[in-house]
Scaffold this motif. Structure first.
Motif, PDB file in Angstrom:
ATOM      1  N   ILE A 222       0.820  -1.211   0.000  1.00  0.00           N
ATOM      2  CA  ILE A 222       0.000   0.000   0.000  1.00  0.00           C
ATOM      3  C   ILE A 222       0.857   1.266   0.000  1.00  0.00           C
ATOM      4  O   ILE A 222       0.645   2.160  -0.836  1.00  0.00           O
ATOM      5  CB  ILE A 222      -1.002  -0.027   1.175  1.00  0.00           C
ATOM      6  CG1 ILE A 222      -2.014  -1.164   0.976  1.00  0.00           C
ATOM      7  CG2 ILE A 222      -1.724   1.313   1.303  1.00  0.00           C
ATOM      8  CD1 ILE A 222      -2.972  -1.379   2.133  1.00  0.00           C
ATOM      9  N   PRO A 223       1.860   1.380   0.892  1.00  0.00           N
ATOM     10  CA  PRO A 223       2.694   2.590   0.860  1.00  0.00           C
ATOM     11  C   PRO A 223       3.480   2.748  -0.445  1.00  0.00           C
ATOM     12  O   PRO A 223       3.793   3.880  -0.835  1.00  0.00           O
ATOM     13  CB  PRO A 223       3.651   2.391   2.044  1.00  0.00           C
ATOM     14  CG  PRO A 223       2.996   1.398   2.919  1.00  0.00           C
ATOM     15  CD  PRO A 223       2.218   0.504   2.015  1.00  0.00           C
ATOM     16  N   CYS A 224       3.815   1.645  -1.099  1.00  0.00           N
ATOM     17  CA  CYS A 224       4.636   1.694  -2.312  1.00  0.00           C
ATOM     18  C   CYS A 224       3.811   1.506  -3.583  1.00  0.00           C
ATOM     19  O   CYS A 224       4.348   1.136  -4.634  1.00  0.00           O
ATOM     20  CB  CYS A 224       5.734   0.632  -2.241  1.00  0.00           C
ATOM     21  SG  CYS A 224       6.856   0.835  -0.841  1.00  0.00           S
ATOM     22  N   ASN A 225       2.537   1.748  -3.481  1.00  0.00           N
ATOM     23  CA  ASN A 225       1.654   1.516  -4.622  1.00  0.00           C
ATOM     24  C   ASN A 225       1.966   2.449  -5.788  1.00  0.00           C
ATOM     25  O   ASN A 225       2.523   3.533  -5.610  1.00  0.00           O
ATOM     26  CB  ASN A 225       0.192   1.705  -4.198  1.00  0.00           C
ATOM     27  CG  ASN A 225      -0.781   1.175  -5.225  1.00  0.00           C
ATOM     28  OD1 ASN A 225      -0.503   0.199  -5.913  1.00  0.00           O
ATOM     29  ND2 ASN A 225      -1.929   1.814  -5.338  1.00  0.00           N
ATOM     30  N   GLU A 226       1.611   1.991  -6.980  1.00  0.00           N
ATOM     31  CA  GLU A 226       1.724   2.773  -8.204  1.00  0.00           C
ATOM     32  C   GLU A 226       0.345   2.843  -8.854  1.00  0.00           C
ATOM     33  O   GLU A 226      -0.426   1.884  -8.786  1.00  0.00           O
ATOM     34  CB  GLU A 226       2.707   2.117  -9.181  1.00  0.00           C
ATOM     35  CG  GLU A 226       4.164   2.372  -8.857  1.00  0.00           C
ATOM     36  CD  GLU A 226       4.597   3.764  -9.299  1.00  0.00           C
ATOM     37  OE1 GLU A 226       4.434   4.104 -10.481  1.00  0.00           O
ATOM     38  OE2 GLU A 226       5.094   4.516  -8.441  1.00  0.00           O
ATOM     39  N   PRO A 227      -0.015   3.964  -9.483  1.00  0.00           N
ATOM     40  CA  PRO A 227      -1.351   4.080 -10.095  1.00  0.00           C
ATOM     41  C   PRO A 227      -1.554   3.089 -11.237  1.00  0.00           C
ATOM     42  O   PRO A 227      -0.610   2.731 -11.949  1.00  0.00           O
ATOM     43  CB  PRO A 227      -1.386   5.530 -10.600  1.00  0.00           C
ATOM     44  CG  PRO A 227       0.046   5.922 -10.734  1.00  0.00           C
ATOM     45  CD  PRO A 227       0.778   5.188  -9.657  1.00  0.00           C
ATOM     46  N   LYS A 228      -2.808   2.662 -11.392  1.00  0.00           N
ATOM     47  CA  LYS A 228      -3.191   1.751 -12.465  1.00  0.00           C
ATOM     48  C   LYS A 228      -3.822   2.528 -13.610  1.00  0.00           C
ATOM     49  O   LYS A 228      -4.220   3.678 -13.452  1.00  0.00           O
ATOM     50  CB  LYS A 228      -4.214   0.725 -11.938  1.00  0.00           C
ATOM     51  CG  LYS A 228      -3.678  -0.208 -10.890  1.00  0.00           C
ATOM     52  CD  LYS A 228      -4.794  -1.018 -10.252  1.00  0.00           C
ATOM     53  CE  LYS A 228      -5.452  -1.973 -11.199  1.00  0.00           C
ATOM     54  NZ  LYS A 228      -6.432  -2.845 -10.530  1.00  0.00           N
TER      55      LYS A 228
END
Length: 284
Positions: free
Chosen positions: A164-170
């Motif tokens: 979650i903290p390292c997420n990237e947009p889809k």
């Protein structure tokens, strides 16, 4: 007691933990009569699942799950049932989204490794994630590797501390395009876990009514995001709009407490869900 079914499962063809044939064997061993393989932006696991299902006498419904944008809402999920999974145009569009999803996964791994280094921990190898996935890389595969390497104590911790903290947009299909593509491929379009959009019922009613006017065929009223009488509310709303009612566990595997046909809690999915879905079938 009626046989269980599950109309929302995932395999290693997207972000599930189990290979398609393994998932079918698990469903059969658990006594399920039918499952839908609904991988994210991928149909590559369906033929393997169908072949295994034919040997075991269990029904596999070809499906796909698309991440779409609707008005100001992103990551709305549409399930396409009974799609022609061998349709070349569909395969081409899904391949593009798969490539973008894999690139996103690699960016997430890079960000996680930065965080791990800051914490004085060893990094994870993208090639190990690819090998574990056996297909398209999804966030559960990254979480599984973090767990296997002892960097976290659970899948939930992997998500909370790293994914979650390292997420990237889809990237997303526009809603109208997704509906049109599912229908063009002979499929039936169903809104997955509607509560992921909003839990405010008046707003959700307005949204689903508008979606229905734009070609939506059904609502996944029975899902693992439900609580209190969510399933009753969604079922009543769907019927009032002439939409079919489906249900699924959104099973990916792992230690999230979700089991096929039952999800978690009081979810219980039976063959009663199948006749309306088959009656709405457009395809071959």
């Amino acid at each position: 007691m009626q046989p269980l079914v599950d109309l929302h499962t995932h395999t290693t063809a997207s972000d599930g933990i189990h290979k398609p044939d393994e998932l079918v064997r698990m469903a059969h061993a658990a006594g399920l009569g039918a499952i839908a393989i609904a991988d994210h932006d991928s149909v590559s696991g369906i033929d393997e699942a169908l072949a295994c299902a034919a040997l075991l006498g269990i029904t596999v419904i070809p499906a796909v799950e698309l991440s779409v944008s609707y008005l100001e809402y992103n990551d709305v999920h549409l399930l396409g049932y009974f799609i022609n999974h061998n349709d070349p145009a569909l395969a081409e569009k899904l391949l593009l989204f798969r490539e973008r999803r894999e690139a996103r996964g690699l960016r997430v791994i890079e960000k996680i490794n930065v965080k791990l280094a800051e914490e004085g921990k060893s990094s994870i190898d993208s090639q190990e994630v690819l090998a574990l996935a056996g297909g398209a890389v999804g966030r559960p595969h990254i979480a599984r590797l973090l767990l296997d390497k002892g960097l976290v104590d659970s899948m939930q911790e992997a998500f909370n501390s790293y994914l979650i903290p390292c997420n990237e947009p889809k990237e997303y299909f526009p809603f109208a395009d997704a509906i049109a593509e599912i229908h063009r491929a002979g499929g039936t379009a169903v809104l997955a876990h509607p509560q992921s959009i909003t839990r405010e019922r008046n707003l959700l009613t307005t949204i689903i009514r508008d979606m229905s006017s734009k070609g939506l065929d059904g609502v996944e009223a029975f899902n693992t995001m439900g609580y209190d009488d969510d399933d009753r509310f969604l079922k009543t709303l769907a019927i009032s709009l002439g939409l079919i009612v489906t249900g699924g566990s959104d099973f990916h595997g792992g230690d999230d407490g979700i089991s096929m046909g039952r999800g978690r809690g009081n979810l219980y999915l039976t063959v009663e869900l199948l006749p309306p879905l088959y009656a709405r079938r457009r395809g071959f």
